[in-house]
Design a protein around this motif. Structure first.
Motif, PDB file in Angstrom:
ATOM      1  N   ARG A   6       0.812  -1.211   0.000  1.00 12.29           N
ATOM      2  CA  ARG A   6       0.000   0.000   0.000  1.00 12.29           C
ATOM      3  C   ARG A   6       0.846   1.261   0.000  1.00 12.29           C
ATOM      4  NH1 ARG A   6      -4.891  -1.397   4.184  1.00 12.29           N
ATOM      5  NH2 ARG A   6      -5.335  -3.422   3.321  1.00 12.29           N
ATOM      6  N   GLN A  58      -6.559   5.149  14.255  1.00 11.05           N
ATOM      7  CA  GLN A  58      -6.146   4.855  12.877  1.00 11.05           C
ATOM      8  C   GLN A  58      -6.293   3.367  12.591  1.00 11.05           C
ATOM      9  OE1 GLN A  58      -3.042   3.079  12.155  1.00 11.05           O
ATOM     10  NE2 GLN A  58      -3.511   3.107   9.990  1.00 11.05           N
ATOM     11  N   LYS A  59      -5.880   2.519  13.520  1.00 14.37           N
ATOM     12  CA  LYS A  59      -5.982   1.077  13.327  1.00 14.37           C
ATOM     13  C   LYS A  59      -7.442   0.643  13.245  1.00 14.37           C
ATOM     14  CE  LYS A  59      -4.833  -3.357  15.423  1.00 14.37           C
ATOM     15  NZ  LYS A  59      -6.080  -3.920  14.966  1.00 14.37           N
ATOM     16  N   ARG A  62      -8.898   1.666   9.836  1.00 11.22           N
ATOM     17  CA  ARG A  62      -8.355   0.812   8.782  1.00 11.22           C
ATOM     18  C   ARG A  62      -8.966  -0.583   8.838  1.00 11.22           C
ATOM     19  NH1 ARG A  62      -2.821  -1.126   9.956  1.00 11.22           N
ATOM     20  NH2 ARG A  62      -4.102  -2.623  11.060  1.00 11.22           N
ATOM     21  N   GLU A  66     -11.210  -2.463   5.961  1.00 11.47           N
ATOM     22  CA  GLU A  66     -10.825  -3.753   5.397  1.00 11.47           C
ATOM     23  C   GLU A  66     -11.925  -4.796   5.612  1.00 11.47           C
ATOM     24  OE1 GLU A  66      -7.080  -4.714   7.163  1.00 11.47           O
ATOM     25  OE2 GLU A  66      -5.969  -3.390   5.812  1.00 11.47           O
TER      26      GLU A  66
END
Length: 85
Positions: A6, A58-59, A62, A66
Motif C-alpha cells: 500500500r 487509525q488502526k 483501517r 478492510e
C-alpha cells in the motif's frame, strides 16, 4: 493475484520521521517550558495519551474499512438486502 504494498518505502520513512520529530520537538518544548513540574507532567501525560489514542483510532478505521471490503466481496447477499431498504 498480484500483491502490491500500500505504501512506498519513502512514504513509510516520511511518516515515521515526521512522527518521531514531532514527538521529540513536543517533549523538548515541554522540557524547556517555564512551568511547575506538575504542569509539565500533566502536558506530557496528555501528549502520550493523544499519541496512543491516534494509533488506536487509525488502526480501528483501517480494520473497519478492510472488514467492509472483505464482507462486500465474500458476503454479497448481506449487502444486497441493506441496499434495497
Amino acid at each position: 493475484m498480484n500483491y502490491r504494498r500500500r505504501n512506498t518505502q519513502a512514504f513509510t520513512f516520511l511518516a515515521w520521521t515526521s512522527f518521531v520529530l514531532s514527538c521529540a520537538f513536543m517533549f523538548i518544548g515541554l522540557y524547556n517550558m517555564d512551568a511547575p513540574l506538575v504542569e509539565k507532567g500533566y502536558y506530557a501525560v496528555c501528549a502520550c495519551f493523544l499519541i496512543m489514542s491516534s494509533f488506536v483510532l487509525q488502526k480501528t478505521i483501517r480494520d473497519n474499512a478492510e472488514d467492509d471490503a472483505y464482507e462486500k466481496e465474500h458476503m454479497p447477499k448481506k449487502f444486497e438486502k441493506e441496499e434495497t431498504k
